[in-house]
Design a protein around this motif. Structure first.
Motif, PDB file in Angstrom:
ATOM      1  N   LEU A 108       0.834  -1.245   0.063  1.00  0.00           N
ATOM      2  CA  LEU A 108       0.185  -0.040   0.131  1.00  0.00           C
ATOM      3  C   LEU A 108       0.730   1.286   0.006  1.00  0.00           C
ATOM      4  O   LEU A 108       1.696   1.411   0.821  1.00  0.00           O
ATOM      5  CB  LEU A 108      -1.000  -0.043   1.203  1.00  0.00           C
ATOM      6  CG  LEU A 108      -1.758   1.086   1.339  1.00  0.00           C
ATOM      7  CD1 LEU A 108      -2.841   1.234   0.495  1.00  0.00           C
ATOM      8  CD2 LEU A 108      -2.377   1.257   2.718  1.00  0.00           C
ATOM      9  N   VAL A 109       0.520   2.048  -1.104  1.00  0.00           N
ATOM     10  CA  VAL A 109       1.478   3.364  -0.955  1.00  0.00           C
ATOM     11  C   VAL A 109       0.783   4.616  -1.121  1.00  0.00           C
ATOM     12  O   VAL A 109      -0.586   4.603  -1.428  1.00  0.00           O
ATOM     13  CB  VAL A 109       2.688   3.402  -2.165  1.00  0.00           C
ATOM     14  CG1 VAL A 109       3.297   2.203  -2.244  1.00  0.00           C
ATOM     15  CG2 VAL A 109       1.477   3.321  -3.494  1.00  0.00           C
ATOM     16  N   ALA A 110       1.206   5.439  -0.841  1.00  0.00           N
ATOM     17  CA  ALA A 110       0.472   6.955  -0.900  1.00  0.00           C
ATOM     18  C   ALA A 110       1.387   7.715  -1.895  1.00  0.00           C
ATOM     19  O   ALA A 110       2.748   7.611  -2.161  1.00  0.00           O
ATOM     20  CB  ALA A 110       0.622   7.700   0.334  1.00  0.00           C
ATOM     21  N   VAL A 111       0.691   8.291  -2.825  1.00  0.00           N
ATOM     22  CA  VAL A 111       1.503   9.187  -3.853  1.00  0.00           C
ATOM     23  C   VAL A 111       0.790  10.516  -3.516  1.00  0.00           C
ATOM     24  O   VAL A 111      -0.111  10.982  -3.469  1.00  0.00           O
ATOM     25  CB  VAL A 111       0.791   8.719  -5.225  1.00  0.00           C
ATOM     26  CG1 VAL A 111       1.525   9.593  -6.360  1.00  0.00           C
ATOM     27  CG2 VAL A 111       1.238   7.014  -5.361  1.00  0.00           C
ATOM     28  N   SER A 112       1.938  11.334  -3.455  1.00  0.00           N
ATOM     29  CA  SER A 112       1.679  12.961  -3.193  1.00  0.00           C
ATOM     30  C   SER A 112       2.506  13.599  -3.978  1.00  0.00           C
ATOM     31  O   SER A 112       3.749  13.473  -4.710  1.00  0.00           O
ATOM     32  CB  SER A 112       2.366  13.116  -1.786  1.00  0.00           C
ATOM     33  OG  SER A 112       3.567  12.901  -1.737  1.00  0.00           O
ATOM     34  N   GLY A 113       1.682  15.088  -4.338  1.00  0.00           N
ATOM     35  CA  GLY A 113       2.332  16.032  -5.172  1.00  0.00           C
ATOM     36  C   GLY A 113       2.380  17.429  -4.543  1.00  0.00           C
ATOM     37  O   GLY A 113       1.648  17.377  -3.705  1.00  0.00           O
ATOM     38  N   SER A 114       3.495  18.213  -5.039  1.00  0.00           N
ATOM     39  CA  SER A 114       3.392  19.502  -4.266  1.00  0.00           C
ATOM     40  C   SER A 114       3.592  20.667  -5.107  1.00  0.00           C
ATOM     41  O   SER A 114       4.049  20.349  -6.304  1.00  0.00           O
ATOM     42  CB  SER A 114       4.368  19.452  -3.333  1.00  0.00           C
ATOM     43  OG  SER A 114       5.762  19.571  -3.546  1.00  0.00           O
ATOM     44  N   TRP A 115       3.571  21.643  -4.622  1.00  0.00           N
ATOM     45  CA  TRP A 115       3.619  23.015  -5.256  1.00  0.00           C
ATOM     46  C   TRP A 115       5.223  23.166  -6.000  1.00  0.00           C
ATOM     47  O   TRP A 115       5.487  23.679  -6.948  1.00  0.00           O
ATOM     48  CB  TRP A 115       3.343  24.060  -4.622  1.00  0.00           C
ATOM     49  CG  TRP A 115       2.932  25.449  -5.289  1.00  0.00           C
ATOM     50  CD1 TRP A 115       3.889  26.416  -5.672  1.00  0.00           C
ATOM     51  CD2 TRP A 115       2.086  25.502  -6.152  1.00  0.00           C
ATOM     52  NE1 TRP A 115       3.271  27.292  -6.354  1.00  0.00           N
ATOM     53  CE2 TRP A 115       2.186  26.979  -6.669  1.00  0.00           C
ATOM     54  CE3 TRP A 115       0.932  24.921  -6.351  1.00  0.00           C
ATOM     55  CZ2 TRP A 115       1.064  27.520  -7.738  1.00  0.00           C
ATOM     56  CZ3 TRP A 115      -0.055  25.587  -7.165  1.00  0.00           C
ATOM     57  CH2 TRP A 115      -0.069  26.602  -7.735  1.00  0.00           C
ATOM     58  N   VAL A 121       6.410   8.791  -3.751  1.00  0.00           N
ATOM     59  CA  VAL A 121       5.681   7.653  -3.638  1.00  0.00           C
ATOM     60  C   VAL A 121       6.093   7.162  -2.302  1.00  0.00           C
ATOM     61  O   VAL A 121       7.314   6.997  -2.165  1.00  0.00           O
ATOM     62  CB  VAL A 121       6.079   6.586  -4.680  1.00  0.00           C
ATOM     63  CG1 VAL A 121       4.961   5.306  -4.589  1.00  0.00           C
ATOM     64  CG2 VAL A 121       5.491   7.061  -6.161  1.00  0.00           C
ATOM     65  N   TRP A 122       5.285   6.808  -1.361  1.00  0.00           N
ATOM     66  CA  TRP A 122       5.674   6.382  -0.028  1.00  0.00           C
ATOM     67  C   TRP A 122       5.151   4.915   0.201  1.00  0.00           C
ATOM     68  O   TRP A 122       3.893   4.739   0.078  1.00  0.00           O
ATOM     69  CB  TRP A 122       5.021   7.218   0.873  1.00  0.00           C
ATOM     70  CG  TRP A 122       5.112   8.821   0.661  1.00  0.00           C
ATOM     71  CD1 TRP A 122       4.608   9.699  -0.034  1.00  0.00           C
ATOM     72  CD2 TRP A 122       6.295   9.694   1.278  1.00  0.00           C
ATOM     73  NE1 TRP A 122       4.962  10.845  -0.408  1.00  0.00           N
ATOM     74  CE2 TRP A 122       6.082  10.846   0.457  1.00  0.00           C
ATOM     75  CE3 TRP A 122       7.453   9.401   1.970  1.00  0.00           C
ATOM     76  CZ2 TRP A 122       7.041  11.814   0.716  1.00  0.00           C
ATOM     77  CZ3 TRP A 122       8.190  10.314   2.255  1.00  0.00           C
ATOM     78  CH2 TRP A 122       8.000  11.716   1.637  1.00  0.00           C
ATOM     79  N   ASP A 123       5.914   4.198   0.870  1.00  0.00           N
ATOM     80  CA  ASP A 123       5.475   2.841   1.319  1.00  0.00           C
ATOM     81  C   ASP A 123       4.762   3.181   2.854  1.00  0.00           C
ATOM     82  O   ASP A 123       5.454   3.376   3.873  1.00  0.00           O
ATOM     83  CB  ASP A 123       6.757   1.948   1.625  1.00  0.00           C
ATOM     84  CG  ASP A 123       6.378   0.377   1.975  1.00  0.00           C
ATOM     85  OD1 ASP A 123       5.333   0.247   2.575  1.00  0.00           O
ATOM     86  OD2 ASP A 123       6.868  -0.434   1.591  1.00  0.00           O
ATOM     87  N   LEU A 124       3.652   2.847   2.993  1.00  0.00           N
ATOM     88  CA  LEU A 124       3.000   3.144   4.041  1.00  0.00           C
ATOM     89  C   LEU A 124       3.158   2.307   5.310  1.00  0.00           C
ATOM     90  O   LEU A 124       3.084   2.379   6.385  1.00  0.00           O
ATOM     91  CB  LEU A 124       1.432   3.268   3.845  1.00  0.00           C
ATOM     92  CG  LEU A 124       0.975   4.518   2.989  1.00  0.00           C
ATOM     93  CD1 LEU A 124      -0.557   4.562   2.619  1.00  0.00           C
ATOM     94  CD2 LEU A 124       1.318   5.974   3.749  1.00  0.00           C
ATOM     95  N   ALA A 125       3.647   0.966   4.927  1.00  0.00           N
ATOM     96  CA  ALA A 125       3.910  -0.081   5.972  1.00  0.00           C
ATOM     97  C   ALA A 125       5.336   0.425   6.704  1.00  0.00           C
ATOM     98  O   ALA A 125       5.341   0.357   7.943  1.00  0.00           O
ATOM     99  CB  ALA A 125       4.166  -1.231   5.280  1.00  0.00           C
TER     100      ALA A 125
END
Length: 685
Positions: A108-115, A121-125
């Motif tokens: 399970l990963v989180a994908v984040s974008g910023s200004w 991409v982050w490994d949530l575990a």
């Protein structure tokens, strides 16, 4: 109020301070299924405006939220317990514009974008970033969404200011498509969904239209969806009655629903928001598909997508614009997670508001309708209870261990309940309360009934109330704005001695102690000093300590030292310190560099005297042997209004309508800060 073990801010600060939150309560809102008032959101403290939020279910079954803010780092929250999971995910240095989740290589990963530019991409575990950041666009990422294409996790990203929309294979880190074609202006929002067995991206544009793209081919599907009259800020997709639907929110203050197969609007625009609609999400509430929207007007609203109408009243916060919304199922109930400009993430129960107990989380239970001004504890029929008095004119009781309400509210006061205390008579618990109506009332908490008539005599609000046993009788000591101290025989319901007044001294606080072996009241004066009042004679006795400040004594508490000497603690209304007094010697012996303008309590726990001070959004615990703080500050999202310490060492801290019960882990003895640490407190002469 409601039941939650609430704010992640409280939970994390308690952990750091060496205390375990057993339960807390939270604010009021409305049940979106019935439209009736229920207790409302719990919230997590943040350091900056929360700008993005997503929900996901961990492989172990926990529902989590991932949030991003103006400050950059992401935070992950366990929505069942309210606890932050791990440390913040650091990497972004500017405004996080998008957060989404998905499965990548069975993780399970989180994908984040910023200004500032990259997609991460982050490994949530593990809480770790996977690989290097993806430089997706020339400036930054304005929006992002994830989806599965041919078994691969892809991300659709929108560029800041360059009108670009790109598709990325997150496993290979390669661009696999560009949806730039035919967009007449900048894209502001994006989501993904299924249409005719194809993965499509639905984009909201600055000119107010929605456009649908086949992610695999890069071709636009159908004509633009036109109806909004201003910029589209948010889009979501849901299947309703077997047909894929898009939901959009706009600066035109409306929410709209669209049939993606026909390209036609579904129903009329959903009108109700009085500010720009910044966020939308979808879910199923009581078997009906709904949209959840958040706006600059500070509300979260729920809309029935079949009936095209609002469900219930809006969920509101005192301050803050709603910047982000996500939904999820927690214990079978639909919840909404909203990111607010007041630096909080809120969680709302959209289903029933039913009670959901647990050691660090939960859903609403009935509670006070206004702030809590007083709190105490006792043992009722073998179980420990918390007793609270509120500005809503009621006294309530709660099970100390579970947080469950005990009995119905105790009603009778016609104004705010300013003071509460408890005592034991013939082996049974009684509760006494003093109100702004000038009365003192005695309650049998086992039956919920008032005992006898109210004690009347004070013409003004009851400012202080305490009890003591004198010559075998339970006496109550009261003080009011009339500058008179009255002593009452609780069983007889009458005053024992003619009251005595001192017109030059308004009493702001009192506590019961012993002086020369006699039950006495320690009374704080307007000049900042103390007097000792003999409860048998209602006359002053003993030394009168010299005031250290010109300010009135605002709060007062009494306890004993390890060797049995009675001591008192006094606070000022504004500023620190808290002064510790040797009652027998009649002098100040130490100062705690703490403010306690709103709340102060002291007790002996396991042979060690401790104190709790509270003001604004902070409570502190103090060792009265060393005069040093135990652990670090306890932070709360609302001002601390009342505190108490139980004989077993539980801390009860009220912040406006909230109640938080904490147990020491480790024990106070293990958690003492050594004297050489820089706590800013110390002994006097």
């Amino acid at each position: 109020m409601s039941s939650e073990r609430f704010s992640g801010e409280v939970l994390s600060s308690a952990d750091a301070a060496g205390w375990e939150v057993q339960w807390t309560t939270r604010w009021s809102g409305r049940d979106l299924a019935t439209g009736q008032p229920v207790e409302a959101p719990y919230q997590f403290g943040y350091a900056g405006t929360v700008t993005a939020v997503a929900t996901a279910r961990m492989l172990d079954g926990r529902l989590i939220a991932v949030s991003g803010s103006w400050e950059g780092p992401l935070r992950v929250w366990d929505l069942a317990t309210g606890r932050q999971i791990g440390d913040p995910l650091t990497g972004h240095t500017e405004w996080v514009t998008a957060v989404t989740t998905g499965m990548l290589d069975d993780r399970l990963v989180a994908v984040s974008g910023s200004w500032e530019g990259p997609l991460r991409v982050w490994d949530l575990a593990t809480g770790r970033q996977m690989g290097d950041p993806l430089i997706c666009h020339s400036h930054g990422v304005a929006a992002a969404a994830t989806g599965m294409l041919d078994g691969r996790l892809i991300a659709v990203t929108v560029g800041v200011g360059d009108d670009s929309v790109r598709v990325w294979d997150l496993a290979t880190r390669h661009v696999i498509g560009d949806l730039l074609n035919a967009h007449a202006g900048q894209v502001n929002a994006v989501t993904t969904g299924a249409l005719d067995n194809r993965l499509v991206a639905v984009c909201g544009t600055w000119e107010g239209s929605l456009r649908v793209w086949d992610v695999a081919t890069g071709q636009e599907v159908g004509d633009p969806l036109v109806g909004h009259t201003d910029k589209v800020n948010a889009v979501a997709v849901r299947v309703v009655d077997g047909r894929p639907m898009a939901v959009s929110g706009s600066d035109d203050r409306t929410v709209r629903a669209w049939d993606l197969q026909s390209g036609e609007p579904m129903g009329d625009p959903l009108i109700g928001h009085t500010g720009d609609v910044n966020a939308v999400a979808t879910g199923v509430l009581n078997g009906r598909p709904v949209a959840v929207s958040g706006s600059d007007d500070g509300t979260v609203r729920v809309w029935d997508l079949v009936a095209s109408r609002q469900v219930g009243d809006p969920l509101t916060r005192p301050v803050g614009m709603v910047q982000a919304v996500a939904t999820g199922m927690l214990d079978g109930r639909l919840i909404a997670v909203s990111g607010i400009s007041d630096k909080t993430v809120q969680v709302w129960d959209l289903a029933s508001g039913a009670d959901c107990t647990g050691s660090a989380g939960g859903f609403p239970r009935p509670g006070h309708a206004a702030g809590i001004d007083a709190v105490t504890s006792g043992v009722l029929e073998g179980r420990e209870v918390v007793v609270t008095g509120s500005q809503d004119a009621t006294v309530r009781m709660w099970d100390l261990r579970s947080g469950e309400p005990v009995g119905d509210p105790l009603t009778g006061h016609t104004g705010a309940v300013e003071c509460v205390t408890s005592a034991v008579v013939n082996g049974r618990l009684i509760v006494l309360s003093g109100g702004a109506d000038g009365t003192v009332r005695v309650w049998n908490p086992a039956t919920g009934e008032q005992v006898g008539e109210p004690f009347t005599g004070h013409p003004g609000p009851i400012c202080a109330l305490a009890t003591a046993v004198v010559d075998g009788r339970l006496l109550a000591v009261t003080a009011s704005t009339d500058k008179i101290i009255r002593i009452w025989d609780v069983s007889a319901g009458e005053q024992t001695i003619r009251p005595r007044a001192d017109q030059s001294r308004r009493v702001h606080g009192l506590a019961v102690t012993t002086f020369d072996g006699r039950p006495s009241a320690v009374v704080g004066t307007r000049q900042g000093g103390l007097r000792i009042r003999d409860l048998a004679t209602n006359r002053d006795t003993g030394p009168r300590p010299t005031p250290l400040y010109g300010d009135p004594v605002w709060k007062i508490a009494a306890t004993t030292t390890v060797d049995g000497r009675p001591i008192a603690l006094t606070s000022r209304q504004y500023g620190d310190p808290v002064t510790v007094w040797d009652i027998t010697a009649g002098r100040a012996i130490a100062q705690l560099q703490a403010s306690a303008g709103e709340a102060l309590a002291a007790a002996v726990v396991d042979g060690r005297p401790i104190a709790v001070t509270g003001t604004l959004w902070t409570a502190q615990v103090w060792d009265l042997n060393t005069y040093q703080q135990i652990g670090s500050d306890l932070s709360f999202p609302r001002p601390v209004t009342a505190v108490a310490i139980t004989p077993a060492g539980h801390l009860i801290i009220c912040s406006e309508q909230h109640i938080t019960v904490l147990a020491a882990t480790p024990t106070p003895q293990q958690g003492v800060v050594e004297p050489e640490s820089t706590c800013g407190s110390g002994r006097l002469g």
